[in-house]
Structure formats: C-alpha cells, structure tokens
Write an enzyme that holds these catalytic residues in place. Structure first.
Site, PDB file in Angstrom:
ATOM      1  N   LYS A  76       0.836  -1.212   0.000  1.00  0.00           N
ATOM      2  CA  LYS A  76       0.000   0.000   0.000  1.00  0.00           C
ATOM      3  C   LYS A  76       0.870   1.262   0.000  1.00  0.00           C
ATOM      4  O   LYS A  76       0.547   2.257  -0.659  1.00  0.00           O
ATOM      5  CB  LYS A  76      -0.905   0.008   1.238  1.00  0.00           C
ATOM      6  CG  LYS A  76      -1.744   1.277   1.436  1.00  0.00           C
ATOM      7  CD  LYS A  76      -2.610   1.577   0.214  1.00  0.00           C
ATOM      8  CE  LYS A  76      -3.740   2.550   0.504  1.00  0.00           C
ATOM      9  NZ  LYS A  76      -3.430   3.723   1.249  1.00  0.00           N
ATOM     10  N   GLU A  98       0.891   6.748  -6.610  1.00  0.00           N
ATOM     11  CA  GLU A  98      -0.225   7.715  -6.684  1.00  0.00           C
ATOM     12  C   GLU A  98       0.300   9.148  -6.725  1.00  0.00           C
ATOM     13  O   GLU A  98      -0.163   9.962  -7.527  1.00  0.00           O
ATOM     14  CB  GLU A  98      -1.110   7.489  -5.455  1.00  0.00           C
ATOM     15  CG  GLU A  98      -2.304   8.371  -5.291  1.00  0.00           C
ATOM     16  CD  GLU A  98      -2.948   8.114  -3.922  1.00  0.00           C
ATOM     17  OE1 GLU A  98      -3.430   6.993  -3.682  1.00  0.00           O
ATOM     18  OE2 GLU A  98      -2.933   9.034  -3.066  1.00  0.00           O
TER      19      GLU A  98
END
Lengths: 345, 345, 345, 345
Positions: C195, C202
């Site tokens: 993550k 991102e």
C-alpha cells in the site's frame, strides 16, 4: 598531546602523519599489522592488540576510530569495556549521525564521552588539512582542541575577493575556530549530521558539473546521423549543434574568474587534462551512505531536496539499478503501441 | 588598443574600467547619457549617438555590446548599416548562443565578424578579472587578444593543491590561454554555448548548497510539535532532530579544507554572516535564460540533466508558477479521499 | 461473520456499512460516541468502551483499527492486554509497514495475530469496494477471507480491452483473489508495504497530470507581455503560445480512448468541470506519510525513484518548505551579480 | 464520406479499417504498395502514386497523413502543389505542434486548410476507438466531423463511479464532443499541442508505475548480502526488507478499486502476467519527441515540470546517455578521495 588511532586506511594513516608532524604523539592500531608497522617507522607508537592499545594510552584516553561505517559499531562495543570514566571515543568515519546520538546516550551514563567528527579533505588532507565538523559534549571537545587544530588547515590567507579577508595573524571572529577549519557544531551527532549534509551537497555539486560537461560533449550532435523512424526524435535544427568543445580547456578556463570556480572543478579539470576521454572509468558510481541519509533527513523534516535526490538516484542508475523499471517502460510501450525496442547501435 | 562599448550597466561599465586600467582606450555609448558621462570622467571617450560612436572608432572597428538578451538583436540591426567590411561586433551579454550562430551566418557574407563572448565574474570582475568564453572566426578573435587578456584574470598563482601548480611566469601549456582565464572555444556561437552550460551548472551548484543548508536549518524539527492527524506524517524519531545548527559558522568552516569549497560557498558564507536569517530576501528567484537554454540543448542532444532541470524548475516554483498544479493535486485528493486542505499555520 | 471496528471516521464508518450490507455483523467503537450511535442506528453493535468492545466480540476476536498512523500504536497497546491467544488485530490505516513488522514479531509469541491491510478506495469505497493489500500469518488471513471479500469490489466485468476478460462467473486464475480486489501479499508488513508503494505511485501519477495540465494552462503565454530586462528570459517565439485550452474539455476527452485514461483522470475531469479555475483550493498539498516511506525504501534498497521523489518534494514546496533555500539562491545571486529580486507582479 | 489516407503503418492502416467499418470510403496510399494492396482487399480504394491519390479524391479533398514526424513535412511539400483551394491536409502523426502552426500560416493564404489531429489509442484503437485532439480552422474541422466521430470511441457507458454517468443516449453536455472521444481544441497546432502534453503526462505516469514496481521488486533486499566496505552503504535494518512480492498479482489487485487504476496499469498487469521477469525486454526505452517538446513548452512558459522531466531523462539514461557524466563522477571521486570504482558483481 597524545591520542590513539584505530583504523589506518587512507584517511586514518594520513591523519596520524599530520598529527605527528604537529608534534603530537599517536598510539596506532589496525587489524592490518603492516599498516601499524609502517606508521611506527614514522614515529607512531604501535599497538599489537586492542588491549595493548588501551594500555598505552594516557588518561583520560582518547580512542579515535577511522573505520567503515559498517564496522564502527562493533569496534566501539569491543573498546567500551576496556575504557574508564573520563575516556573519550571519537568516531571520525562516515558513520550515520544517528549512531552517534545513540552511542552518546548509552555511554554518557557510564562516564564515557562520544565525539563524532565529520572529516572532509580526502587524500589531500595530509597536505591541505582536514575540515572537521565536530559533535559532542563541551568538555571533551575542548580537551581535544589541540588535536583538531593540528588536523585542520589552520588560518590561511583568505584568497576569495568576495570575503572580508583576514590574514593569519588576525583575531578569530565570532565563528570561533570556523576560520581555522574546524567547528564544534553541537551535541553528539551534530558533527556527523553536518558532515552528512556536506556530502549530500557534494553529490549535487558533482552531478551539476557532470551533467553540464556531458552537454558540452554532445554539442556536436548536429554532425551525427539520426535515423528517421517513429522511435527517434528528429533533431530539427542541426546547425546549432556543430561545436567540438575542448573539455579539458573549458574546465580549465572556468577555474579562472568564473562564478562556478571550486575545488571540485579544479579536480575535474585535472582529471580531464590527464585523460580527456576518461577511459580509465566505467561509470559505476558508488555511494557510501551520506547522500542517502541526507535525503532521509530531508524527508523527515519536510525539506524539498529535488537536486540532491536526483544526484543520488543517478548514482543508483549508473550501477544498473533502474534496469527493471526501464524494462517495464518498454513493456508498456509494446503493449499500447506495439513499439519494439531499438537495439543498441 | 581601442574598443567601443555599448551598454554601460553593471557589467559593461566595469569592463570599460578594467580595460582603461590596462591602458586600452574605450569609446562608450548608452541610451543613459549619465552613464556615458560618468565613464568619460574616468577616461573613456563619450559618444552622443550610435553614429558618433561608430565615427569615433578606429578601423577595423570593434563594437562590444553588453545588453540584455531581449535588446541585443535590435541593437545589432541598427549598428550593422553603419559598419564596414572588416569590422567586428562582439556580443558579451547573456544572449542565446543561437543568435550568434544566426547573426554570424548572416553577417559573414557582408564581411563583418561576429564574436560572442560569454562573460562570467559578476560584480567582482572589475577587481578579480572576467572569465571569458569566446566564439568567432579566428582572425577576429586573434585581433582582440589584448582586450581579452586585459579583461581576464591573467596568470594567478595556482592555489589549488590538487593541480600541477605553475607560477605566473611559467609558460602556457597546451590549453593556450585557458590558464589566463579566457578561451577561444570555437566558431561563432561556441562562446555563448559554453557560457550557457556554465550558467546551467551554476544553477545546479547553487541549488545543491541551498537545499543542503535548508536541511541543516530544519535539524531541530524534533523540537517542534507536529499535529497528529491523518494529513500529517508523524516524525517517528524526534530524538534525531534536536540540533540547532549555526549556519554562518558551518558554511564558514566548509570553506577551509572541505571537498565542497567554492567561490559560491565563499559568497554564501558571507551572505549568511551578514544576515543569518536572510531577511532581506523574499525568495523569488529570477532566471535570465541560460538555464532554460541549457536544458533545451540537453533535450535536443538526448543528454540526461535531472539535476540542472530540478534547479531550474525550483526557480519557477519559487515565483509561484506551480500554483495551479498544486491546486489540481488538492482537488484530486479531495475528490478521491475527501481530504480538505490544511490552512497555513 | 462478526468483526469489531475501532475508528469510525470517513474510512472506518463506510467500511462498516459495506460489511453490514454484505450480511456481516460489526461491533463498533470510537472516542466520538456520536459516530458510534450513528452506525448503531444502521445496524452495528455499539461499544461504550474498549472493554465493552472486546467483551462483545465472539472468539477468536477480530479488532480492526482504522485510525491515523500517529495514534494506532497507542491504541494497540491499550487493546493488547484485553485480548487472548488466537485473537486478531487488523491495522487497516495508513501506518508505516515497519510498525506491522515490529508489532507482529512482538505479538506473535503471545498468540496474537497482527494483520496489516492497506486499503485504497477513498470515499468511493462504500459504493465501489475497497482494494485490499493484506499482510499477515496465513491462518488469520484465511479466517478473515469473508470480510475481505465483502469489502473488496468483487468480480467485475473486465472492461479493459487490453486484458483477457473474464466474466463474473469465470474461475479465479492463478492470482487467486487479486481479480476480486484483495490479495494476501506476504507476512505481516507486506500489506502496508504494498500500500505504501501504491501511494508513492499515486503521488507520481497525480503530479504527472498536474504538471501537464499546468502546461496546457500556460499555452497562451505568447499573449502576455514579458518585461525586457536582464532578470527575465525573453519568450523568443510567442506565435507558438497563443492557445486558450479548455481544460475541463481536454481532461474529458482524454478519458475516452486515450493512453492516459485512469480513475485519477476521471476525478480530475470532474473537479475541473465543477470548478474550472479551482478557486476552492489554495494549493497547499498535504502528504500523510506513504510517499515519504516509499522513498526511504527506495533509498535503502538502492532503487532510483526520481519521479516519485520529485512528486513528494513538490508537495513540500507547495507548503512553503523551500522558502529558505530560495532566499539563499537570491542571496547568492545578489552576492555575485548584484541581482536584486524582482517583486511579485 | 470519402477521405484519403497517406501512410499505412500500424496506426494508419487500422484507422482506415475503422473508417471503412463505419461506412466511409477511403483512398489509400503508401510507398509500400503491399500495404496499399492489403487495404484494397478490405475495401479501400488503392492509389498507385501521389498524383493518382489526389485524382481519386472527391472535392473538397481531404488528405490525412499518418507518417513519422521526420517525414511529414517533405510529404506535405509534395502534396501541396497537387491540391486546390478548399482542400484539407490532416496531419494525424506525432509531429511537433509548431509544424502545424507554421504550415497553417503558410497554407492558409493559398486556401488550403491544415488540420492537426493528435491521435491516441495505439494498437487498441481499431477496436476501442481513438481519442482525437484536433486543431484547425472551424470550417474544415466541422466538415470532417463524421470522420472524427467514426474514429473516436463514441458514447460509452461511463463506468467511473466518480463521474456523473450519462448513458449512450444522453444529450451531449457543454463539452460538445469530448464525451465521444474527440475535441476541437483550437486553431491549427492546438491539437498537436494537447497531444504533446498528453504524451508528456504519459511518460510521467509510466515512470511512476515503473519506479514503484521496481521498489516492490527490491523488497527482499534484506535477504541479500551487502559487502561491508567504505564504498557500500550498509543496510541498517534488513528485517524490514524480507518480502517476496508477487508483481503480477499486485498489479492485478490494484486494478480493482484502488486509486491508481488506469489503462496503463491494465497493460502493465497484462505484461507482467505474460512475462513476470520481462525477459523479452532490454530496457532501452525510446522516446519519439512529444516528451521533449512538452518540456520545451514548460521551459518557454516558466511552468515547473520536475516529474515530466525526470521521466524523460530516465529514458535517455536507459539508452546509456549518462555514461560520460557518470565517468566524470567516478573521476572526481578518485581525485578527491582515491576511491576506485567497484566492478560489476
């Protein structure tokens, strides 16, 4: 004054020599006994073992370590039980400053002082003096002042016309010893912190020269053929890229009066003069930690460091570490556009 | 020897003074007639108009322009019809090297020589001499040699222990005049090309120091409170960030024996000594073109320049040019995660 | 199946709702009792205290934490003494993966399982499902499978023509549950590691769009006046910058068939449609840790990450963190060239 | 409607097919007559020469070029004398938008319209439709609307839950045709400008994924031996790098519900599934111009683009273009510190 040195590699050995020349006495130890014998023949006191080393030191003892960062911690662990309250351990290597913070907080209750000394000057330090960035408790740092003064360059005539010059005899200003080339930067860890950032800057400065000189080298790109296919950007205006730049001469001229004059430029000009095509180098650039730790400090403290990080990552890439990422890019290009990789020319 | 100077700003005026001191004579012209009168009082020959300027020059005439890049082209266009075969136009400003390539190919058939001289040294050049990077036809460059020699620093004792030192009286080596601080780099355009890359490097070197010193300034981040919310990264180990670094002292000590010693560091240490918080600056950093053109050259010639580009883009950002991009990031964060922007503390 | 949720913010509350809708039962706790009461009215079992929370859980208990990273560790410490051998703690927040490695090695000997679940999906997860990246011991992860299946998007028709499509009823392939939107990535820490890198990516993807759109916005630069002084680069060819680009329309058209289609682009187009000038944003972009940790991992493992680092550092700069570095640049420019800063227009 | 296509490579041929399927008729020409014959067998009208091509077109003629950027200009020059007032030239290739600005201002007085169409979609466009970014005069663009509508994806169900969804039958909103996948972006040049920035963004997005996945691949660094010498940074905490991440599975799970879902991620997951070690790629990444031109536009318009530039420069480096810069770094390290390069393991 007497001091003990552990680790007689390039740096440690020359520092011993510089101290001996200044009239200090040095007990020296290394696992390589040849190195010990060599310095003994130059006037140092040889130690045959760590115990022997400690025994030969006058109290309060100062044990100065010049070792690779990966080894220093283990050496401190061996040394610690042999020392007594009031003794001083100096780490002059390129350790992570966090080690000094940790060691100091562990050793302080035992009465041992931990002094971290960031040391710049490389192979030229013997002749030129070492720039010393010092962290540690006041008393210990003050005690070692004669040693620092011997290792540092000392008062030089200030040759930079951009500065208020002060001759060798002038009184020290409010920076204390900074003008002599050594500085007590703060508590344990501060010395290596400042040295860490020093090296982070060094990476950036080196990369700036390297990139610029690489552009100069490509200034004749207009004379080369560039294939006319969909995988190659055409060079629209080749008339602007028809220069054959003499890199050794340009780096030499920049040394005289330009804004980018520096010691690293001096070295670069010398290297290009000796070997204009740098045939002796493969271009795999090592990094020994400080650049990485500088970036981690920038990240922790929310300070933007795009230049320093670009310099570090280029070193990683120079060693092939972007290979898989690059394969991914080629795989994506093939997947969306059917682009096949062009072979190396 | 006689020369004409157009443009008597900071750079042009001081260059005239340095030439006068070396025994050359100078005809001077500027739209600002006060600047003309000032230099006339120091021994220069004033010109009241461009026509007057040209008339007062001995043949072959040399008209040296020290003007902003945005104006130089128009000035050359006015000057050109007044000159004759054999005359020389020198552009000593920070023009794009492409202008020199274009001007030279246009003027050469008319018998006019176009010499581009990249000039580094800033406000210190009067005293210290200017580093000159020269492009142009051989004959014209040779003709101007006494002028270049007067402007350049000349043979200095080589204070860098990293170099083979050669005293002021030593014969010039194969770099010709490079050791004197000026160099004929190639045909028209080569001088400004080398100066352009010089400035590109300058941006990178400056940014390396600036980023590093900004990290030193943040070394006490562990003493500040960081809010514990989902929009703020916790500082996991505050014990490693409890240093109050004396920035003027550290930049001073680095000047003495460290690997990163440089003239820009000299200036930085001086600036921090005079104004440790740099209260006189707002942090809006200008760029005058060379950094941009360096990157365009890197792009055209396929040379990676991540450090030089990061340095340039930071200057853009310092002037607020990333504002809309940053708003886009906040808008995306709000859109996917409902993240609201945190106000400025 | 029953599960307990601690932390009923944006993420935690919606995850509870999604589990309830799938037929699972949830015990909920938060220091904000209003949040507890709200979810109780939607069918969750409210807990008045941590003790009450633990007591209401069936054995083996699962306590799922959705808390800011800065708080999670302290909550685990409070929870731990209330749990028994065989119980499971799930950290679904944005904690550093290192915490999971440490917690797991500490809690494993006590018979408690520590499962870290990186959770992506933001405010859209309730409707769309959450992408779950899971680390932890096999048995605990297997036990929680029905919960993961309920939270994840589940089998969707694969709308990407670039993929072998497999309808909702097709058998799972060798990736196991990946096609359903959740994946057991490895031992404790692996979920948050994946993550973390997800968020690092991102940042880079977001910055790529933001920079590009900022360039589109500037495509009319040729219509603006640029002052002709030595501090400003002239725009040589204004005729190439006379476009007024409709940013909402362009981001919309890119959503349909282009190579850069993505969910972040969907959101960007939506944000620009609603507020083309993004007047509701100031451009101070937060970061919550994962981007920083991603870079530290890159640094530790010698992986070049120039794009991800540039994206992170831009966020720092957007919050003013480069101010002192920029002042240093201005100070240097003043020192060598007498350049005064230009005021903001 | 009838249109002529010149250039029947991967892109041109598929675009002809998509137009034929939509009921349009196409005259086709290529120097490769096999490509012409192939499309003739699929229903296109073959042209044996440029003259033949022009003769077979109905007036007003539309000649659509799908050629490498390096060739397009020469083709336009050949075509131009064969065309008449009212005819339209379309450049659908990856040309520099500046060419379109120049061509349009040259051809407009002759009554020829120049329409630049940035075309995205790659090898998937035949099936999926092409995203078209269009620049040119209103009348010509309007005339070609049926062609654009046939090439573009057309109204799709909006599958993004982040958007106001509008079914295929819903009226077009104020973005006009953007929701159908084509957009008139402005005058000649605007289409290629928008496509240029599109590709600039593409480079950045691709690099973000590639860097992140490269970090995931290195997550097991703690299991490798790192030599303990002064040229190697020790990995201080190997316990945090003991993950063996399944890259195909992770990229697959990210496709389902995560914030970084995208078409490029779809392709990446597909490529990794087919060849997890990417053995078919060498990692030499081409660039075809748009990324370079995007940066030049950023530079001209003072827009910071650190991410897009890092992505471009990495491509240069992947092709060995930083080799000399890296040798310079090694030479400097040897000069100041006696550091010898470490051989490749």
């Amino acid at each position: 004054m007497q001091i003990g040195m552990i680790g007689l590699g390039r740096m440690g050995a020359n520092m011993v020599r510089r101290m001996l020349r200044a009239g200090h006495s040095c007990v020296v130890y290394d696992i390589n006994q040849k190195a010990v014998a060599g310095l003994a023949s130059e006037g140092a006191t040889p130690a045959a073992s760590l115990e022997d080393f400690v025994q030969k030191l006058e109290k309060p003892r100062t044990a100065w370590l010049m070792l690779p960062a990966a080894i220093t911690g283990a050496q401190v662990a061996k040394l610690e039980p042999l020392l007594e309250k009031g003794d001083i351990i100096v780490d002059g290597g390129n350790s992570n400053y966090r080690d000094a913070v940790d060691q100091a907080s562990r050793l302080e209750p035992k009465g041992l002082a931990y002094v971290d000394v960031g040391t710049s000057g490389g192979v030229w330090g013997l002749e030129r003096g070492y720039c010393l960035m010092i962290g540690g408790p006041d008393e210990a740092v003050k005690h070692l002042d004669p040693i620092f003064a011997a290792l540092a360059p000392g008062a030089e005539p200030d040759t930079s016309p951009a500065r208020d010059t002060a001759g060798p005899g002038a009184p020290l200003d409010h920076f204390g010893t900074a003008r002599l080339g050594y500085l007590h930067c703060g508590p344990s860890g501060a010395g290596h912190f400042v040295k860490m950032v020093h090296n982070g800057i060094e990476y950036g400065v080196m990369a700036a020269y390297a990139e610029g000189i690489n552009i100069l080298k490509a200034a004749n790109a207009g004379d080369s053929h560039r294939p006319a296919d969909a995988e190659t950007t055409p060079l629209g205006e080749p008339q602007y890229y028809r220069f054959d730049i003499d890199l050794p001469a340009v780096t030499e001229v920049w040394r005289h009066g330009s804004v980018i004059g520096s010691w690293l430029l001096d070295l670069t000009a010398g290297a290009l003069k000796a070997d204009p095509a740098l045939q002796n180098y493969g271009g795999r650039v090592s990094d020994s930690g400080e650049g990485r730790w500088t970036l981690k400090a920038a990240i922790d403290t929310s300070v933007p460091a795009p230049v320093l990080s670009a310099a570090l990552f280029d070193r990683f890439s120079s060693r092939g570490e972007s290979a898989f990422a690059d394969k991914l890019l080629s795989a994506m290009r093939y997947a969306f556009g059917g682009h096949a990789e062009k072979p190396k020319e």
